[in-house]
Design an enzyme around this catalytic site. Structure first.
Site, mmCIF file in Angstrom:
data_model
loop_
_atom_site.group_PDB
_atom_site.id
_atom_site.type_symbol
_atom_site.label_atom_id
_atom_site.label_comp_id
_atom_site.label_asym_id
_atom_site.label_seq_id
_atom_site.Cartn_x
_atom_site.Cartn_y
_atom_site.Cartn_z
ATOM 1 N N CYS A 114 1.397 -18.963 -15.271
ATOM 2 C CA CYS A 114 2.244 -20.473 -15.422
ATOM 3 C C CYS A 114 1.482 -21.549 -14.297
ATOM 4 C CB CYS A 114 3.756 -20.238 -14.821
ATOM 5 S SG CYS A 114 4.392 -18.741 -15.988
ATOM 6 N N HIS A 254 7.317 -26.784 -13.538
ATOM 7 C CA HIS A 254 7.166 -25.792 -14.633
ATOM 8 C C HIS A 254 8.561 -25.513 -15.090
ATOM 9 C CE1 HIS A 254 6.155 -21.962 -16.453
ATOM 10 N NE2 HIS A 254 7.014 -21.233 -15.356
ATOM 11 N N ASN A 284 10.131 -20.978 -21.632
ATOM 12 C CA ASN A 284 8.943 -20.845 -20.785
ATOM 13 C C ASN A 284 7.634 -20.715 -21.520
ATOM 14 O OD1 ASN A 284 7.246 -20.378 -18.659
ATOM 15 N ND2 ASN A 284 8.566 -18.997 -17.501
#
Ligand code: ACO
Length: 334
Positions: A114, A254, A284
């Site tokens: 990520c 994020h 996500n």
């Protein structure tokens, strides 16, 4: 400050075509729209259709970024693709992005989960400031829906598919002001895909045991570490850049979980109106999360030339980091 800096010329994003609601997942899983919404902030996510791949989404996002910058793909001399769900183990997904867009020059994939896009921006900016490259395409792209165990309710409700891209080009004003990159390999086991690599090559047995899908040992530990690492790295980047939270126009974190984002914002003393939260309809998207959010913020009119953007991300590795960027793309995307 004088010298040669990396500046943002344009951004673009593309999401998987299929909308998948919490209710759709709850049809075959012991979960509910209410649980997912209240624990994560996610209402729906987008999954890739069978003909969509990490490179096709990346190419769409990159085309939009180039259009927004008013640039031809021929000007790109380095392509960096951050992904953990590339088209194939070999060759790089960056090669397929080059092929799709007719780009030449260097190209490679970068795996920092990520945090991959944060790493990519730092590497791309360093290539420009050193004079090795003039115009760098940095893409974060993921099709994690193909690496999910749809019987594991702790992971499969979290992720979505998409890509985000930024074109960085040489300029005389910063641009990418600075970055912080961190990794703590002692917790490498917290988030992993156990098989399909050289340690445990793919076999009928590994596939039968779904070991090619994402495993998360403890969601709550990942949550706690994400809050701590994202706020600490953002704070240390501000400090080393001689800035404070008040100097930042927009925090673009994020997009893993709205509760993580709110906790990070609180620890950094950022008011909610200067924090971009965009996961409700996206989920996500791992390495794509930050560039998708940046692009959507820009196209929503939340970023203007001269603004200061602080991005921060955390994921498997454990890898995390932050970029501080003086925004230079035009007010209205072309
Ligand atoms: N539906 C219903 N119940 C669920 C679900 C679900 N989808 N998932 C877990 N539960 C249950 C658990 O089994 C547990 O049940 P138990 O108490 O009977 O054992 C209960 O909910 C509580 O579980 P917790 O893990 O304590 O719940 P928490 O409030 O921490 O939320 C979540 C879980 C959403 C996973 C949260 O910890 C989180 O977001 N962590 C970060 C994980 C993440 O983002 N990973 C992605 C990669 S890393 C990154 O991008 C930052």
């Amino acid at each position: 400050m004088t010298g040669r800096f990396a500046c943002v010329a344009g951004t673009g994003s593309a999401l998987g075509s299929r909308v998948v609601s919490n209710n759709e997942l709850a049809r075959d899983l012991d979960t509910s729209d209410e649980w997912i919404r209240s624990r994560t902030g996610i209402v729906e996510r987008r999954f890739a259709e069978p003909d969509e791949t990490a490179s096709s989404l990346a190419a769409s996002a990159a085309s939009r970024a180039l259009d927004a910058a008013g640039m031809d793909p021929a000007v790109i001399d380095l392509t960096i693709v951050a992904t953990i769900s590339g088209d194939q183990p070999l060759p790089s997904t960056a090669s397929f992005v080059q092929q799709r867009l007719g780009i030449s020059g260097g190209a490679f994939d970068l795996a920092a989960a990520c945090a991959g896009f944060i790493y990519g921006v730092d590497v791309g900016a360093a290539q420009i400031s050193s004079g090795s490259a003039d115009t760098v395409l940095v893409v974060g792209t993921e099709v994690l829906s193909r690496f999910l165990d749809f019987s594991d309710r702790t992971t499969c409700v979290l992720f979505g598919d998409g890509a985000g891209a930024v074109v960085l080009t040489a300029g005389h004003e910063p641009g990418v002001i600075g970055s912080v990159l961190e990794n703590d390999g002692t917790h490498a086991g917290l988030l992993r895909i156990p098989a399909g690599g050289s340690r445990e090559p793919a076999s009928a047995e590994t596939v039968g045991r779904l070991e090619h899908t994402i495993r998360m040992t403890s969601g709550s530990e990942v949550f706690r570490r994400a809050v701590e690492a994202m706020s600490d790295s953002a704070a240390s980047l501000l400090e080393k850049s001689g800035m404070a939270a008040d100097d930042v126009t927009l925090l673009v974190p994020h997009q893993a979980n709205a509760r993580i984002i709110h906790a990070v914002a609180q620890r950094l003393s950022f008011p909610e109106d200067r924090v971009f939260v965009d996961l409700e309809h996206v989920g996500n998207t791992s390495a794509a999360s930050v560039p998708v959010a940046i692009d959507r913020a820009w196209r929503a009119g939340r970023l203007s030339p001269g603004d200061t953007v602080l991005t921060v991300a955390f994921g498997a590795g454990l890898a995390w980091g932050a970029n501080l960027i003086r925004w230079s793309a035009p007010r209205e995307p072309k």
